[in-house]
Design an enzyme around this catalytic site. Structure first.
Site, PDB file in Angstrom:
ATOM      1  N   TYR A  77     -11.245  99.035  31.035  1.00  0.00           N
ATOM      2  CA  TYR A  77     -10.158  99.489  31.848  1.00  0.00           C
ATOM      3  C   TYR A  77     -10.122 101.015  31.578  1.00  0.00           C
ATOM      4  CZ  TYR A  77      -5.644 100.280  34.226  1.00  0.00           C
ATOM      5  OH  TYR A  77      -4.755 101.031  34.946  1.00  0.00           O
ATOM      6  N   MET A  78      -9.589 101.697  32.796  1.00  0.00           N
ATOM      7  CA  MET A  78      -9.480 103.223  32.703  1.00  0.00           C
ATOM      8  C   MET A  78      -8.519 103.542  33.744  1.00  0.00           C
ATOM      9  SD  MET A  78     -11.968 106.409  33.549  1.00  0.00           S
ATOM     10  CE  MET A  78     -12.653 105.802  34.923  1.00  0.00           C
ATOM     11  N   TRP A 129      -5.213  96.372  32.363  1.00  0.00           N
ATOM     12  CA  TRP A 129      -4.093  97.375  31.466  1.00  0.00           C
ATOM     13  C   TRP A 129      -3.714  96.814  30.451  1.00  0.00           C
ATOM     14  CZ3 TRP A 129       0.859  97.906  29.542  1.00  0.00           C
ATOM     15  CH2 TRP A 129       1.288  99.293  29.706  1.00  0.00           C
ATOM     16  N   ASP A 184      -5.433 107.107  34.120  1.00  0.00           N
ATOM     17  CA  ASP A 184      -4.948 108.312  34.022  1.00  0.00           C
ATOM     18  C   ASP A 184      -5.815 109.287  33.490  1.00  0.00           C
ATOM     19  OD1 ASP A 184      -2.890 107.175  34.892  1.00  0.00           O
ATOM     20  OD2 ASP A 184      -1.399 108.559  34.074  1.00  0.00           O
ATOM     21  N   THR A 196      -0.222 109.137  28.754  1.00  0.00           N
ATOM     22  CA  THR A 196      -0.675 110.601  29.262  1.00  0.00           C
ATOM     23  C   THR A 196      -0.370 111.802  28.527  1.00  0.00           C
ATOM     24  OG1 THR A 196      -1.050 109.509  31.417  1.00  0.00           O
ATOM     25  CG2 THR A 196      -1.289 111.726  31.333  1.00  0.00           C
TER      26      THR A 196
END
Length: 610
Positions: free
Chosen positions: A79-80, A106, A82, A142
């Site tokens: 998963y990826m 996530w 931001d 982030t």
């Protein structure tokens, strides 16, 4: 020119009462009705569905394999979301990104890390930082990376999630700043966390630090952090901190900017753009914040609705306040970076080509089970340059970086194709799974001058999409279409008339027929943009398997879609021009279609030299 296939398009509606024609295309913004998330940081990546739960589609391995992009940034697996800390360092472009290294959904959010020489072909490095301390055990979220001008230290400032899901700021530093790959990072436990939410700010509403200016006079940085204030009017805010070392940070009085009724701001960015003079056409480093002939773009990602907004204004570094040029198109209520599936964007300055480059992630809208079956989830959008639009003076231009053109292979040219009312024209382009399309359209001038139908209140999202027929639209292209047009993705223009009689031009994406699967999100998205006198309508479309990105009028607006066709894949994918207008003939003055090469995407070969 290719042999044409003309056929009627299904779908119509009765004509409406009309207003007198005045002028062509003024800018406005449209608010789309979308599902909202309670918190982006706990998002599953699966998309939202309305109404009853649909049974999951019986995806085949062949279908799922096809969905993987060929030239967009993608993880090797899992998963990826931001983008974080994009930068150019010692000959390499770096992209860090939110990443689950273990699963295709996530969770266990870490900082993935990749490097490239050209922003297209990527080597993936070991995970930079993982959630392994009490102050980030729920996620390393982030943040930003800064190279210190005095001693060359490379500092990562990131949002950490505690077990209570509280959001606090912590620091990690590159273990060896002389390493151009910046492979190893060290968390500073003796000082972390370096920042907690100030009084009045919710413990889960404090995230995404980003430096905006360095004051060479006193060697201090100003940085922004996004938040909200629900004790006011569900107000989105950006706070400003100062620091010399990213360890000791001081909150400045007031806020950088705030807008009521828009909710949580995240991934806030503030950067300069040249508005006139010799710097036009160049991206600007943040050191140019005080230069002459400069405007300041404030961008924020709206957590309530998952869209990126921006506004143009002026930043006063002395008072650390930003003021919009036009309050009617303030952040969160005016202009979008992109009308589709594009979020959490972040810019950086590229000193090699003197440009500002924007990244944004493009999530999935299929089921979580499908992502697990694929073994991966999400892409990054094509990196875009960002410039001030000197022709309109009201917006920025976002456009694919020039390196994308190096991927172009076989080209097909079509010119002066007349697309009659209610018809389609197939463009025989060969393999249609990875394409770069440039098209210019001209509408029958008599139709523009004599059409009196009014589309008062028209917007893409509530229009019924490409099958809805109006006097002056829709018209454009079907991509990833099967031969009988029962599965397709439409990217198109629609010209509508406002209450004052003026004509507005819309760029729309219609995903409603993009797949025969029912367990995915399908929407119609889009908004208006400015078309100046004498300009043809221009459109660029990047098709890369399950991601479609469109840019209108040189980047004045854009729309991005994730689509999951079941039939229009591999050799069965087609491209068509279409015109569903009832009162205007459209001429495709020039259409250029390139098949696109794939980019490399692999682990870094550490046995080789850097």
């Amino acid at each position: 020119m290719a042999t044409s296939l003309q056929a009627p398009i299904l779908g119509s509606r009765p004509p409406r009462r009309t207003l007198r024609f005045l002028s062509f295309a003024l800018f406005s913004a449209l608010v789309l009705v979308v599902a909202s998330f309670s918190s982006r940081k706990s998002e599953s990546g699966s998309g939202l569905r309305s109404g009853s739960v649909e049974p999951e589609y019986a995806w085949t391995n062949q279908m799922l394999t096809w969905q993987r992009a060929g030239f967009h940034f993608r993880t090797v697996k899992n998963y990826m979301n931001d983008p974080s800390g994009p930068m150019y360092y010692k000959g390499w472009y770096h992209l860090f990104y939110q990443h689950n290294p273990n699963y295709a959904y996530w969770g266990d959010i870490s900082w993935g890390h990749a490097v490239s020489r050209d922003l297209l072909n990527w080597f993936h490095l070991p995970v930079a930082v993982k959630p392994d301390r009490w102050y980030d055990i729920y996620g390393v979220w982030t943040g930003s990376i800064t190279v210190m001008p005095d001693d060359g230290r490379v500092v990562m400032l990131y949002t950490g999630g505690t077990k209570e899901k509280y959001q606090i700021m912590s620091v990690a530093m590159a273990a060896d700043p002389s390493d151009p790959l910046l492979v190893e990072w060290v968390k500073y436990d003796e000082v972390n966390p370096v920042l907690r939410p100030p009084p009045g700010i919710g413990l889960t509403d404090f995230r995404d630090p980003n430096p905006i200016w360095y004051n060479t006079t006193d060697s201090t940085w100003q940085l922004v952090i996004g938040s909200k204030n629900d004790s006011l009017q569900h107000t989105g805010i950006a706070m400003v901190y100062t620091t010399k070392d990213f360890i000791n940070l001081t909150l400045l009085p007031g806020v950088l900017h705030s807008v009521d009724h828009v909710g949580m701001w995240e991934c806030v960015d503030l950067f300069p753009v040249a508005s006139s003079g010799p710097l036009i056409g160049r991206g600007l480093d943040r050191s140019m914040m005080l230069a002459d002939n400069v405007k300041h773009v404030l961008k924020a990602s709206m957590n309530d609705e998952w869209h990126d907004y921006y506004a143009i204004g002026s930043y006063d570094v002395a008072t650390h306040r930003w003021v919009p040029d036009d309050e009617s198109v303030d952040v969160g209520i005016g202009m979008r970076i992109d009308w589709g599936k594009f979020y959490a964007s972040r810019t950086f300055y590229d000193p090699v080509k003197e440009r500002r480059v924007m990244w944004g992630y493009v999530g999935e809208t299929d089921s979580g089970d499908a992502d697990v079956a694929k073994g991966w989830a999400s892409f990054q959008g094509i990196p875009r340059t960002v410039l001030f639009d000197v022709k309109t003076g009201t917006n920025v231009l976002t456009w694919p970086i020039e390196e994308v053109e190096s991927l172009r292979m076989t080209r097909k040219d079509f010119s002066d194709i007349v697309v009659n009312k209610g018809s389609t024209v197939e463009l025989h382009v060969g393999d249609a799974n990875q394409l770069d399309i440039e098209a210019e359209f001209e509408m029958d001038k008599d139709a523009l001058e004599t059409a009196i139908e009014a589309d008062i209140g028209y917007n893409c999202s509530s229009s019924g999409g490409a099958v809805s027929r109006g006097v002056l639209g829709p018209f454009g292209l079907f991509v990833l279409a099967n031969q009988d047009l029962t599965e397709l993705t439409a990217t198109y223009f629609y010209v509508s008339r406002a209450t004052d009689g003026s004509l507005h031009t819309h760029l729309c994406h219609d995903e409603m027929r993009s797949s025969k699967a029912n367990d995915i999100v399908k929407r119609v998205v889009g908004g208006t943009f400015t078309v100046l006198d004498g300009e043809l309508l221009s459109l660029r479309i990047l098709v890369d398997h399950s991601i479609v990105e469109s840019f209108a009028q040189g980047g004045r607006t854009s729309a991005t879609s994730r689509v999951y066709p079941t039939e229009a894949i591999y050799e069965r994918a087609r491209v068509f021009l279409f015109n569903n207008a009832t009162g205007a003939t459209i001429t495709a003055k020039a259409v250029k279609v390139w098949q696109m090469n794939s980019t490399s995407n692999q682990y870094y070969p550490f046995t080789s030299s850097n």
